[in-house]
Design a protein around this motif. Structure first.
Motif, PDB file in Angstrom:
ATOM      1  N   VAL A  31     107.700  51.343 111.450  1.00 50.58           N
ATOM      2  CA  VAL A  31     106.673  50.941 110.498  1.00 50.58           C
ATOM      3  C   VAL A  31     105.569  50.204 111.250  1.00 50.58           C
ATOM      4  N   THR A  32     104.347  50.755 111.150  1.00 46.56           N
ATOM      5  CA  THR A  32     103.209  50.134 111.829  1.00 46.56           C
ATOM      6  C   THR A  32     102.260  49.454 110.855  1.00 46.56           C
ATOM      7  N   GLU A  33     102.361  49.813 109.562  1.00 47.44           N
ATOM      8  CA  GLU A  33     101.474  49.198 108.566  1.00 47.44           C
ATOM      9  C   GLU A  33     102.074  49.374 107.183  1.00 47.44           C
ATOM     10  N   VAL A  34     101.853  48.385 106.307  1.00 50.28           N
ATOM     11  CA  VAL A  34     102.223  48.486 104.896  1.00 50.28           C
ATOM     12  C   VAL A  34     101.026  47.985 104.084  1.00 50.28           C
ATOM     13  N   ARG A  35     100.580  48.819 103.157  1.00 50.29           N
ATOM     14  CA  ARG A  35      99.481  48.425 102.271  1.00 50.29           C
ATOM     15  C   ARG A  35      99.918  48.598 100.824  1.00 50.29           C
ATOM     16  N   LYS A  36      99.418  47.739  99.959  1.00 45.75           N
ATOM     17  CA  LYS A  36      99.675  47.824  98.527  1.00 45.75           C
ATOM     18  C   LYS A  36      98.341  48.107  97.846  1.00 45.75           C
ATOM     19  N   THR A  37      98.324  49.128  96.990  1.00 42.86           N
ATOM     20  CA  THR A  37      97.095  49.473  96.292  1.00 42.86           C
ATOM     21  C   THR A  37      97.419  49.898  94.863  1.00 42.86           C
ATOM     22  N   GLU A  38      96.418  49.878  94.000  1.00 40.18           N
ATOM     23  CA  GLU A  38      96.628  50.323  92.629  1.00 40.18           C
ATOM     24  C   GLU A  38      96.926  51.820  92.628  1.00 40.18           C
ATOM     25  N   PHE A  56     101.325  49.679  90.941  1.00 35.76           N
ATOM     26  CA  PHE A  56     100.991  49.647  92.358  1.00 35.76           C
ATOM     27  C   PHE A  56     101.827  50.653  93.121  1.00 35.76           C
ATOM     28  N   VAL A  57     101.307  51.065  94.265  1.00 33.62           N
ATOM     29  CA  VAL A  57     102.009  51.936  95.195  1.00 33.62           C
ATOM     30  C   VAL A  57     101.905  51.286  96.568  1.00 33.62           C
ATOM     31  N   TYR A  58     102.975  51.382  97.347  1.00 33.44           N
ATOM     32  CA  TYR A  58     102.976  50.877  98.720  1.00 33.44           C
ATOM     33  C   TYR A  58     102.785  52.060  99.653  1.00 33.44           C
ATOM     34  N   ILE A  59     101.841  51.947 100.566  1.00 31.96           N
ATOM     35  CA  ILE A  59     101.594  52.992 101.548  1.00 31.96           C
ATOM     36  C   ILE A  59     102.147  52.489 102.875  1.00 31.96           C
ATOM     37  N   ILE A  60     103.218  53.114 103.325  1.00 32.58           N
ATOM     38  CA  ILE A  60     103.930  52.692 104.532  1.00 32.58           C
ATOM     39  C   ILE A  60     103.628  53.698 105.634  1.00 32.58           C
ATOM     40  N   THR A  61     103.011  53.219 106.716  1.00 34.51           N
ATOM     41  CA  THR A  61     102.659  54.089 107.834  1.00 34.51           C
ATOM     42  C   THR A  61     103.772  54.064 108.869  1.00 34.51           C
ATOM     43  N   LEU A  62     104.237  55.254 109.254  1.00 32.28           N
ATOM     44  CA  LEU A  62     105.286  55.398 110.262  1.00 32.28           C
ATOM     45  C   LEU A  62     104.683  55.905 111.564  1.00 32.28           C
ATOM     46  N   ASP A  63     104.909  55.172 112.631  1.00 30.30           N
ATOM     47  CA  ASP A  63     104.475  55.557 113.983  1.00 30.30           C
ATOM     48  C   ASP A  63     102.982  55.875 114.068  1.00 30.30           C
ATOM     49  N   GLY A  64     102.207  55.420 113.087  1.00 30.07           N
ATOM     50  CA  GLY A  64     100.778  55.691 113.094  1.00 30.07           C
ATOM     51  C   GLY A  64     100.434  57.153 112.879  1.00 30.07           C
ATOM     52  N   THR A  65     101.411  57.966 112.401  1.00 31.29           N
ATOM     53  CA  THR A  65     101.174  59.405 112.288  1.00 31.29           C
ATOM     54  C   THR A  65     101.314  59.960 110.875  1.00 31.29           C
ATOM     55  N   GLU A  66     102.027  59.268 109.977  1.00 28.84           N
ATOM     56  CA  GLU A  66     102.210  59.751 108.608  1.00 28.84           C
ATOM     57  C   GLU A  66     102.453  58.579 107.673  1.00 28.84           C
TER      58      GLU A  66
END
Length: 133
Positions: A31-38, A56-66
């Motif tokens: 996990v390289t990033e976690v964002r919360k958005t509407e 809300f939805v959490y957008i979790i970035t894996l390895d900076g690729t997906e």
């Protein structure tokens, strides 16, 4: 990149979303990033709960690729896995999420809700081999 930096740079990279189309589909990585958005519907309208609060939805970035777009039962699975792993943040952890099956259909005309299982490994435990092989 922070949200404040994103606005100036045009929103950052557009990464593909993991689809979880078939039971057994798995996404895993660091996990390289976690964002919360509407959360929004396909028309772009903000989804709300019956009381009017936004969903809300959490957008979790894996390895900076997906990205994994986590909502509902998937969020619960990830939270439980993080708790089991003793992780107080997902950033830097290894995360695996698997589409494990379908739940019970609640309303006619709606799809059965997807069910997920997750594993989280804190950085110190990342050398283990038992990670959704």
């Amino acid at each position: 990149m922070s949200d404040a930096e994103d606005i100036l740079s045009g929103g950052g990279p557009k990464l593909p979303a993991v689809k979880f189309a078939n039971i057994g589909d798995t996404a895993k990585g660091k996990v390289t990033e976690v964002r919360k958005t509407e959360d929004r519907d396909p028309a772009g309208n903000i989804k709300t709960w019956p009381n009017g609060d936004p969903r809300f939805v959490y957008i979790i970035t894996l390895d900076g690729t997906e990205n994994i777009w986590a909502r509902g039962q998937m969020v619960n699975a990830i939270r439980e896995a993080a708790k089991t792993a003793g992780a107080n943040t997902l950033i830097g952890c290894d995360l695996a999420v698997r589409y494990s099956g379908d739940g019970e259909q609640k309303k006619a005309g709606y799809s059965k809700p997807k069910q997920f299982v997750a594993q989280v490994r804190a950085p110190a435990a990342a050398a283990s081999d038992d990670f959704f092989q």
